[in-house]
Design a protein around this motif. Structure first.
Motif, PDB file in Angstrom:
ATOM      1  N   ALA A   1       0.834  -1.205   0.000  1.00 51.47           N
ATOM      2  CA  ALA A   1       0.000   0.000   0.000  1.00 51.47           C
ATOM      3  C   ALA A   1       0.865   1.250   0.000  1.00 51.47           C
ATOM      4  N   HIS A   2       1.966   1.218   0.766  1.00 50.35           N
ATOM      5  CA  HIS A   2       2.873   2.370   0.829  1.00 50.35           C
ATOM      6  C   HIS A   2       3.513   2.611  -0.536  1.00 50.35           C
ATOM      7  N   VAL A   3       3.956   1.532  -1.195  1.00 52.76           N
ATOM      8  CA  VAL A   3       4.590   1.654  -2.513  1.00 52.76           C
ATOM      9  C   VAL A   3       3.606   2.240  -3.520  1.00 52.76           C
ATOM     10  N   LEU A   4       2.375   1.720  -3.536  1.00 51.80           N
ATOM     11  CA  LEU A   4       1.389   2.194  -4.500  1.00 51.80           C
ATOM     12  C   LEU A   4       0.993   3.643  -4.241  1.00 51.80           C
ATOM     13  N   THR A   5       0.909   4.034  -2.975  1.00 52.84           N
ATOM     14  CA  THR A   5       0.554   5.409  -2.629  1.00 52.84           C
ATOM     15  C   THR A   5       1.603   6.399  -3.130  1.00 52.84           C
ATOM     16  N   ALA A   6       2.875   5.976  -3.157  1.00 50.55           N
ATOM     17  CA  ALA A   6       3.962   6.868  -3.559  1.00 50.55           C
ATOM     18  C   ALA A   6       4.085   7.022  -5.068  1.00 50.55           C
ATOM     19  N   VAL A   7       3.401   6.159  -5.843  1.00 53.86           N
ATOM     20  CA  VAL A   7       3.536   6.209  -7.297  1.00 53.86           C
ATOM     21  C   VAL A   7       2.978   7.518  -7.859  1.00 53.86           C
ATOM     22  N   GLY A   8       1.813   7.949  -7.378  1.00 56.96           N
ATOM     23  CA  GLY A   8       1.177   9.159  -7.893  1.00 56.96           C
ATOM     24  C   GLY A   8       2.065  10.383  -7.826  1.00 56.96           C
ATOM     25  N   PRO A   9       2.615  10.722  -6.634  1.00 51.64           N
ATOM     26  CA  PRO A   9       3.502  11.879  -6.550  1.00 51.64           C
ATOM     27  C   PRO A   9       4.734  11.761  -7.449  1.00 51.64           C
ATOM     28  N   ARG A  10       5.254  10.531  -7.617  1.00 52.93           N
ATOM     29  CA  ARG A  10       6.396  10.356  -8.518  1.00 52.93           C
ATOM     30  C   ARG A  10       6.007  10.685  -9.958  1.00 52.93           C
ATOM     31  N   LEU A  11       4.847  10.200 -10.377  1.00 49.56           N
ATOM     32  CA  LEU A  11       4.385  10.463 -11.733  1.00 49.56           C
ATOM     33  C   LEU A  11       4.183  11.964 -11.959  1.00 49.56           C
ATOM     34  N   ARG A  12       3.552  12.628 -10.990  1.00 51.52           N
ATOM     35  CA  ARG A  12       3.316  14.061 -11.128  1.00 51.52           C
ATOM     36  C   ARG A  12       4.636  14.835 -11.149  1.00 51.52           C
ATOM     37  N   GLY A  13       5.563  14.470 -10.253  1.00 52.94           N
ATOM     38  CA  GLY A  13       6.844  15.177 -10.200  1.00 52.94           C
ATOM     39  C   GLY A  13       7.629  15.029 -11.492  1.00 52.94           C
ATOM     40  N   LEU A  14       7.628  13.833 -12.070  1.00 51.28           N
ATOM     41  CA  LEU A  14       8.356  13.606 -13.314  1.00 51.28           C
ATOM     42  C   LEU A  14       7.735  14.386 -14.459  1.00 51.28           C
ATOM     43  N   ARG A  15       6.416  14.359 -14.553  1.00 48.76           N
ATOM     44  CA  ARG A  15       5.743  15.095 -15.635  1.00 48.76           C
ATOM     45  C   ARG A  15       5.983  16.598 -15.523  1.00 48.76           C
ATOM     46  N   GLN A  16       5.850  17.135 -14.316  1.00 47.69           N
ATOM     47  CA  GLN A  16       6.020  18.569 -14.135  1.00 47.69           C
ATOM     48  C   GLN A  16       7.465  18.994 -14.353  1.00 47.69           C
ATOM     49  N   ALA A  17       8.412  18.160 -13.921  1.00 49.83           N
ATOM     50  CA  ALA A  17       9.826  18.504 -14.109  1.00 49.83           C
ATOM     51  C   ALA A  17      10.175  18.602 -15.579  1.00 49.83           C
ATOM     52  N   ARG A  18       9.476  17.861 -16.424  1.00 49.45           N
ATOM     53  CA  ARG A  18       9.754  17.888 -17.859  1.00 49.45           C
ATOM     54  C   ARG A  18       8.837  18.840 -18.611  1.00 49.45           C
ATOM     55  N   GLY A  19       7.987  19.541 -17.875  1.00 52.06           N
ATOM     56  CA  GLY A  19       7.124  20.532 -18.506  1.00 52.06           C
ATOM     57  C   GLY A  19       6.065  19.939 -19.413  1.00 52.06           C
ATOM     58  N   THR A  20       5.633  18.705 -19.120  1.00 51.09           N
ATOM     59  CA  THR A  20       4.641  18.023 -19.944  1.00 51.09           C
ATOM     60  C   THR A  20       3.253  18.183 -19.339  1.00 51.09           C
ATOM     61  N   THR A  21       2.269  18.496 -20.161  1.00 51.73           N
ATOM     62  CA  THR A  21       0.897  18.602 -19.677  1.00 51.73           C
ATOM     63  C   THR A  21       0.226  17.229 -19.681  1.00 51.73           C
ATOM     64  N   LEU A  22      -0.874  17.125 -18.955  1.00 52.98           N
ATOM     65  CA  LEU A  22      -1.629  15.876 -18.955  1.00 52.98           C
ATOM     66  C   LEU A  22      -2.116  15.548 -20.368  1.00 52.98           C
ATOM     67  N   ALA A  23      -2.515  16.576 -21.116  1.00 48.62           N
ATOM     68  CA  ALA A  23      -2.999  16.349 -22.483  1.00 48.62           C
ATOM     69  C   ALA A  23      -1.875  15.796 -23.374  1.00 48.62           C
ATOM     70  N   GLN A  24      -0.671  16.347 -23.242  1.00 50.91           N
ATOM     71  CA  GLN A  24       0.456  15.863 -24.036  1.00 50.91           C
ATOM     72  C   GLN A  24       0.806  14.422 -23.672  1.00 50.91           C
ATOM     73  N   LEU A  25       0.798  14.125 -22.370  1.00 51.55           N
ATOM     74  CA  LEU A  25       1.111  12.765 -21.929  1.00 51.55           C
ATOM     75  C   LEU A  25       0.030  11.792 -22.381  1.00 51.55           C
ATOM     76  N   SER A  26      -1.204  12.234 -22.372  1.00 52.66           N
ATOM     77  CA  SER A  26      -2.297  11.393 -22.841  1.00 52.66           C
ATOM     78  C   SER A  26      -2.122  11.048 -24.309  1.00 52.66           C
ATOM     79  N   GLU A  27      -1.721  12.037 -25.107  1.00 53.99           N
ATOM     80  CA  GLU A  27      -1.514  11.799 -26.539  1.00 53.99           C
ATOM     81  C   GLU A  27      -0.378  10.812 -26.770  1.00 53.99           C
ATOM     82  N   THR A  28       0.678  10.898 -25.938  1.00 49.89           N
ATOM     83  CA  THR A  28       1.840  10.020 -26.103  1.00 49.89           C
ATOM     84  C   THR A  28       1.535   8.590 -25.692  1.00 49.89           C
ATOM     85  N   THR A  29       0.777   8.434 -24.601  1.00 44.48           N
ATOM     86  CA  THR A  29       0.572   7.100 -24.021  1.00 44.48           C
ATOM     87  C   THR A  29      -0.737   6.437 -24.421  1.00 44.48           C
ATOM     88  N   GLY A  30      -1.711   7.229 -24.877  1.00 43.49           N
ATOM     89  CA  GLY A  30      -3.023   6.676 -25.157  1.00 43.49           C
ATOM     90  C   GLY A  30      -3.883   6.505 -23.914  1.00 43.49           C
TER      91      GLY A  30
END
Length: 202
Positions: A10-39
């Protein structure tokens, strides 16, 4: 599965969200751009980052590919005792970023390399953007044009700057040699404490 194993998962899974957000924001990627890349839909990505959607392998694999990081880095797998970071450089807008930290939560550091601009663009003000977070820069070599809000600063080797990334900001290389800098980025409220020395003019 024991209670201890369940708590650890549960601890590992809870930490995934902040990691994903931090990585996306650090690279200046929007949710829409990431959605287009990943489907993956923007609503699903948003729920993943906020912890309202349980991460699955089917979701994490395309996200790891899109961000260019190993899957075990996304889920925060424990280290095996080797402290060395094996950076995986990535390029954005013609600039190279070399990760200097292993994990994505909290503060993370990059070596930032900005090539010289074409001669016809050396006097063009950098395009600015805004996003959540706080950034600290230290110039290793070259000259960096920092357009911060309405201010234009030229930072040279040995100078540092820190700023709230909700302030419009942009970078450019007005010189003839690459700019090399250390960039440390963190969520709102996490910051270094070195102030830039403002220079007269640009």
């Amino acid at each position: 599965m024991t209670d201890d194993q369940g708590d650890e998962l549960a601890h590992v899974l809870t930490a995934v969200g902040p990691r994903l957000r931090g990585l996306r924001q650090a690279r200046g990627t929007t949710l829409a751009q990431l959605s287009e890349t990943t489907g993956i839909s923007t609503s699903t990505l948003s729920r993943l980052e906020s912890g309202r959607r349980r991460p699955t392998l089917e979701l994490l694999l395309p996200l790891a590919r899109a961000h260019g990081v190993p899957l075990d880095e996304l889920v925060g797998a424990p280290t095996i005792g080797d402290p060395r970071v094996r950076p995986r450089p990535f390029t954005r807008n013609g600039q190279t970023f070399i990760p200097l930290t292993r994990y994505l939560g909290g503060l993370h550091a990059y070596k930032h390399i900005i090539p010289p601009a074409p001669p016809e663009r050396r006097n063009v003000r950098p395009e600015q953007r805004v996003h959540e977070g706080y950034e600290w820069l230290y110039i290793l070599s070259g000259r960096l044009h920092l357009a911060l809000g309405d201010h234009d600063l030229t930072l040279t080797a040995g100078e540092a700057a820190e700023f709230d990334t909700r302030t419009p900001h942009g970078f450019a290389n007005p010189g003839e040699t690459p700019v090399e800098a250390i960039s440390i980025f963190g969520p709102q409220g996490e910051r270094m404490h070195v102030r830039a020395r403002t220079r007269a003019g640009r």
